[in-house]
Design a protein around this motif. Sequence first.
Motif, PDB file in Angstrom:
ATOM      1  N   MET A   1      -5.415  -7.331 105.174  1.00  0.00           N
ATOM      2  CA  MET A   1      -4.843  -6.298 105.296  1.00  0.00           C
ATOM      3  C   MET A   1      -4.254  -5.821 104.793  1.00  0.00           C
ATOM      4  O   MET A   1      -3.132  -6.694 104.027  1.00  0.00           O
ATOM      5  CB  MET A   1      -4.135  -7.181 106.593  1.00  0.00           C
ATOM      6  N   HIS A   2      -3.778  -4.237 104.750  1.00  0.00           N
ATOM      7  CA  HIS A   2      -2.389  -4.065 103.641  1.00  0.00           C
ATOM      8  C   HIS A   2      -1.061  -4.168 104.584  1.00  0.00           C
ATOM      9  O   HIS A   2      -0.561  -4.802 105.731  1.00  0.00           O
ATOM     10  CB  HIS A   2      -2.630  -2.459 103.779  1.00  0.00           C
ATOM     11  N   ALA A   3      -0.403  -4.158 103.009  1.00  0.00           N
ATOM     12  CA  ALA A   3       0.938  -5.353 102.918  1.00  0.00           C
ATOM     13  C   ALA A   3       2.016  -4.538 103.898  1.00  0.00           C
ATOM     14  O   ALA A   3       2.883  -4.857 104.303  1.00  0.00           O
ATOM     15  CB  ALA A   3       2.153  -4.888 102.064  1.00  0.00           C
ATOM     16  N   LEU A   4       1.921  -3.113 104.020  1.00  0.00           N
ATOM     17  CA  LEU A   4       3.206  -2.450 104.176  1.00  0.00           C
ATOM     18  C   LEU A   4       2.390  -1.277 105.656  1.00  0.00           C
ATOM     19  O   LEU A   4       1.359  -1.219 106.407  1.00  0.00           O
ATOM     20  CB  LEU A   4       4.334  -1.041 103.938  1.00  0.00           C
ATOM     21  N   PRO A   5       3.025  -1.738 106.791  1.00  0.00           N
ATOM     22  CA  PRO A   5       2.858  -0.398 107.889  1.00  0.00           C
ATOM     23  C   PRO A   5       2.636   1.011 107.481  1.00  0.00           C
ATOM     24  O   PRO A   5       3.126   1.246 107.027  1.00  0.00           O
ATOM     25  CB  PRO A   5       3.942  -0.495 109.472  1.00  0.00           C
ATOM     26  N   GLN A   6       1.206   1.389 108.219  1.00  0.00           N
ATOM     27  CA  GLN A   6       1.377   3.345 107.548  1.00  0.00           C
ATOM     28  C   GLN A   6       2.513   3.703 108.236  1.00  0.00           C
ATOM     29  O   GLN A   6       2.428   5.525 108.276  1.00  0.00           O
ATOM     30  CB  GLN A   6      -0.200   3.535 108.586  1.00  0.00           C
ATOM     31  N   ASP A   7       3.077   3.365 109.178  1.00  0.00           N
ATOM     32  CA  ASP A   7       3.971   3.859 109.423  1.00  0.00           C
ATOM     33  C   ASP A   7       5.039   4.106 108.805  1.00  0.00           C
ATOM     34  O   ASP A   7       6.675   3.999 109.103  1.00  0.00           O
ATOM     35  CB  ASP A   7       4.775   3.524 110.562  1.00  0.00           C
ATOM     36  N   HIS A   8       4.985   5.009 107.685  1.00  0.00           N
ATOM     37  CA  HIS A   8       6.077   4.606 106.310  1.00  0.00           C
ATOM     38  C   HIS A   8       7.058   6.613 106.780  1.00  0.00           C
ATOM     39  O   HIS A   8       6.626   6.720 107.841  1.00  0.00           O
ATOM     40  CB  HIS A   8       4.983   5.564 104.958  1.00  0.00           C
ATOM     41  N   THR A   9       8.289   5.969 106.027  1.00  0.00           N
ATOM     42  CA  THR A   9       9.248   7.348 106.441  1.00  0.00           C
ATOM     43  C   THR A   9       9.015   8.696 106.148  1.00  0.00           C
ATOM     44  O   THR A   9       8.812   9.468 106.929  1.00  0.00           O
ATOM     45  CB  THR A   9       9.920   7.185 105.046  1.00  0.00           C
ATOM     46  N   GLY A  10       7.079   9.003 105.386  1.00  0.00           N
ATOM     47  CA  GLY A  10       6.779  10.288 105.186  1.00  0.00           C
ATOM     48  C   GLY A  10       5.787  10.652 106.765  1.00  0.00           C
ATOM     49  O   GLY A  10       6.370  12.228 107.335  1.00  0.00           O
ATOM     50  N   VAL A  11       5.668   9.751 107.609  1.00  0.00           N
ATOM     51  CA  VAL A  11       5.470   9.682 108.467  1.00  0.00           C
ATOM     52  C   VAL A  11       5.758  10.018 109.444  1.00  0.00           C
ATOM     53  O   VAL A  11       5.678  10.674 110.243  1.00  0.00           O
ATOM     54  CB  VAL A  11       3.646   8.031 108.580  1.00  0.00           C
ATOM     55  N   ARG A  12       7.105  10.025 109.335  1.00  0.00           N
ATOM     56  CA  ARG A  12       8.217   9.600 110.604  1.00  0.00           C
ATOM     57  C   ARG A  12       8.551  11.177 110.455  1.00  0.00           C
ATOM     58  O   ARG A  12       8.842  11.229 111.502  1.00  0.00           O
ATOM     59  CB  ARG A  12       9.059   8.213 109.904  1.00  0.00           C
ATOM     60  N   ILE A  13       8.710  11.788 109.545  1.00  0.00           N
ATOM     61  CA  ILE A  13       9.169  12.724 109.178  1.00  0.00           C
ATOM     62  C   ILE A  13       7.766  14.381 110.065  1.00  0.00           C
ATOM     63  O   ILE A  13       8.766  14.713 110.791  1.00  0.00           O
ATOM     64  CB  ILE A  13       9.183  13.019 107.761  1.00  0.00           C
ATOM     65  N   ALA A  14       7.014  13.707 110.064  1.00  0.00           N
ATOM     66  CA  ALA A  14       5.932  14.053 109.858  1.00  0.00           C
ATOM     67  C   ALA A  14       6.057  14.248 112.236  1.00  0.00           C
ATOM     68  O   ALA A  14       5.887  15.339 112.101  1.00  0.00           O
ATOM     69  CB  ALA A  14       5.020  13.917 109.046  1.00  0.00           C
ATOM     70  N   ARG A  15       6.025  13.135 112.044  1.00  0.00           N
ATOM     71  CA  ARG A  15       6.324  12.902 114.153  1.00  0.00           C
ATOM     72  C   ARG A  15       7.771  13.575 114.422  1.00  0.00           C
ATOM     73  O   ARG A  15       6.892  14.112 114.981  1.00  0.00           O
ATOM     74  CB  ARG A  15       6.205  11.716 113.667  1.00  0.00           C
ATOM     75  N   LEU A  16       8.444  13.169 113.462  1.00  0.00           N
ATOM     76  CA  LEU A  16       9.092  14.223 114.486  1.00  0.00           C
ATOM     77  C   LEU A  16       9.762  15.454 114.384  1.00  0.00           C
ATOM     78  O   LEU A  16      10.085  16.013 115.229  1.00  0.00           O
ATOM     79  CB  LEU A  16      10.827  13.310 113.495  1.00  0.00           C
ATOM     80  N   ARG A  17       8.788  16.075 112.869  1.00  0.00           N
ATOM     81  CA  ARG A  17       9.237  17.394 112.913  1.00  0.00           C
ATOM     82  C   ARG A  17       7.746  18.339 113.930  1.00  0.00           C
ATOM     83  O   ARG A  17       8.362  19.115 114.902  1.00  0.00           O
ATOM     84  CB  ARG A  17       7.592  18.171 111.368  1.00  0.00           C
ATOM     85  N   ARG A  18       6.685  17.720 114.344  1.00  0.00           N
ATOM     86  CA  ARG A  18       5.684  17.831 115.383  1.00  0.00           C
ATOM     87  C   ARG A  18       6.589  18.047 116.604  1.00  0.00           C
ATOM     88  O   ARG A  18       6.205  18.732 117.641  1.00  0.00           O
ATOM     89  CB  ARG A  18       4.615  17.101 115.220  1.00  0.00           C
ATOM     90  N   GLU A  19       7.305  16.770 117.436  1.00  0.00           N
ATOM     91  CA  GLU A  19       8.103  16.224 118.056  1.00  0.00           C
ATOM     92  C   GLU A  19       8.860  17.660 118.778  1.00  0.00           C
ATOM     93  O   GLU A  19       9.182  18.203 119.878  1.00  0.00           O
ATOM     94  CB  GLU A  19       8.327  15.174 118.768  1.00  0.00           C
ATOM     95  N   ARG A  20       9.679  18.318 117.551  1.00  0.00           N
ATOM     96  CA  ARG A  20      10.200  19.295 117.684  1.00  0.00           C
ATOM     97  C   ARG A  20       9.484  21.160 117.846  1.00  0.00           C
ATOM     98  O   ARG A  20      10.051  21.758 117.313  1.00  0.00           O
ATOM     99  CB  ARG A  20      11.809  18.867 116.409  1.00  0.00           C
ATOM    100  N   HIS A  21       8.637  21.035 117.626  1.00  0.00           N
ATOM    101  CA  HIS A  21       7.282  21.537 117.613  1.00  0.00           C
ATOM    102  C   HIS A  21       7.882  23.060 116.403  1.00  0.00           C
ATOM    103  O   HIS A  21       7.896  24.149 116.500  1.00  0.00           O
ATOM    104  CB  HIS A  21       8.171  22.262 118.388  1.00  0.00           C
ATOM    105  N   SER A 384       0.136  -9.743  92.786  1.00  0.00           N
ATOM    106  CA  SER A 384       1.761 -10.250  93.177  1.00  0.00           C
ATOM    107  C   SER A 384       2.594  -8.517  93.846  1.00  0.00           C
ATOM    108  O   SER A 384       3.379  -9.372  94.878  1.00  0.00           O
ATOM    109  CB  SER A 384       2.663 -10.768  92.230  1.00  0.00           C
ATOM    110  N   PHE A 385       2.014  -7.593  93.183  1.00  0.00           N
ATOM    111  CA  PHE A 385       2.547  -6.241  94.160  1.00  0.00           C
ATOM    112  C   PHE A 385       2.501  -6.293  95.653  1.00  0.00           C
ATOM    113  O   PHE A 385       2.991  -6.529  96.635  1.00  0.00           O
ATOM    114  CB  PHE A 385       1.691  -5.424  93.570  1.00  0.00           C
ATOM    115  N   LEU A 386       1.044  -6.662  95.969  1.00  0.00           N
ATOM    116  CA  LEU A 386       0.697  -6.643  97.465  1.00  0.00           C
ATOM    117  C   LEU A 386       1.764  -7.749  98.406  1.00  0.00           C
ATOM    118  O   LEU A 386       1.763  -7.596  99.090  1.00  0.00           O
ATOM    119  CB  LEU A 386      -0.709  -7.232  98.042  1.00  0.00           C
ATOM    120  N   SER A 387       1.535  -9.055  97.778  1.00  0.00           N
ATOM    121  CA  SER A 387       2.389  -9.578  98.190  1.00  0.00           C
ATOM    122  C   SER A 387       3.681 -10.154  98.948  1.00  0.00           C
ATOM    123  O   SER A 387       4.832  -9.984  99.245  1.00  0.00           O
ATOM    124  CB  SER A 387       2.157 -11.772  97.184  1.00  0.00           C
ATOM    125  N   TYR A 388       4.178  -8.500  96.897  1.00  0.00           N
ATOM    126  CA  TYR A 388       5.846  -8.076  97.316  1.00  0.00           C
ATOM    127  C   TYR A 388       5.783  -7.430  98.685  1.00  0.00           C
ATOM    128  O   TYR A 388       6.729  -7.473  99.631  1.00  0.00           O
ATOM    129  CB  TYR A 388       6.179  -7.479  96.327  1.00  0.00           C
TER     130      TYR A 388
END
Length: 395
Positions: A1-21, A384-388
């Motif tokens: 399982m990957h360490a960080l969720p896929q909902d990173h900052t770039g994804v949030r920017i894209a989602r908010l952008r689409r919500e605002r058409h 240790s990168f993924l552990s971090y």
Amino acid sequence: MHALPQDHTGVRIARLRRERHLTQKALSELSGVPYSTLTKTEQGVLPATPHVIAACARAMRVEVSTIVGQPYMSELRADELDVLIRPIREALDVYDLGADPDVQPRQLSELKDEAEALCAAVRGGEIKKAATNVAGLIEEGTTAAHTMNSTEGWLTLASFYRTAYDVAAKLGFPDLAQLSLARMDWAAQRGSDAVLGGMYQYLRALTYLREGKYRTGQRLVTLGLSTLQQADKSRAREVVTGQLHLGGAVMAGRAHDEDQALSHLAEAERIAEKTGEAVKVHWLAFGPTNVKVHRVSVRAELDQYGEAVEETKGLIIPKDWPKSRTSHHYAEVARAQMWTGKLEDSFRSLLMARKTAPQQARYHPTVRETYAGLEAAHRRLPESFLSYGSWLGAN
């Protein structure tokens, strides 16, 4: 399982952008962020810089915290910090009710010691300790201040409010941070302390820095400098003046105004030569070391990452420097190293940020954004990168 969720900052920017058409081109034009930078940020190819995050937040009229994902609630729950926020909010709400008959405050000297201990805990990176104790001390300090109605009583209460601000800001609750600052100003005015009034404007400016509202932040820096002119000459006044210039330097750097940023740095350096290291004066850690550390920050904010890395050469952090400030510095160094392709050095700096002040590093947006930036190259980094990353994401 990957360490960080896929909902990173770039994804949030894209989602908010689409919500605002908005198309990517439209958001690029509204924010002033180059189209190629925006598209690569949304894809996760480029990490989101504070400048890009703030520009997108302004363009889409959302809070910066919404874009970076704060507060990080799953981590707060895991660390049992989420339950400490509401008591702080409730303690801030009784500021004008007078003395509570059910509260028996201790002697003022004891409360002043408690206020200093809270400041020391925050600077030592012990956020949970400060968050656990501050609500009860605000309630006790409120009753004491109303009962005594003395300068020292009000200023002690102002210090408790400042710790509430520190906790809220570090854990990603901007509304609570602003409320804490309003209470700090209220108490400081009753204590008639112009130096504390200047420091209030400095902390207030930092809230606008985090929100990407640089013009308002610079106006607050100017107001703070003006407020300090009303104070009697003292080392404390010089320290807060110097710190305001450092805050103004970072503000100008993030706004990509190099001339103003370097002007603020030069003035701070001049003042630091007179004050020397003043780590515990209002717990601002002002002095020659902080000026050097801010040179790294400013170069990074100007996107001059190579110069930022160069500024770290020969920079020695004193052993008695606050762990919170040291950890913050390592986080910023890691960001600069990542952008210059020094991936292993960047990860080592992230490890130092964690080692120095783990509670702070876990909730630091720069740590998370830098880790995300290193994510694509993790094969070139130790296991240790993924552990971090698991530690950051509490997975």
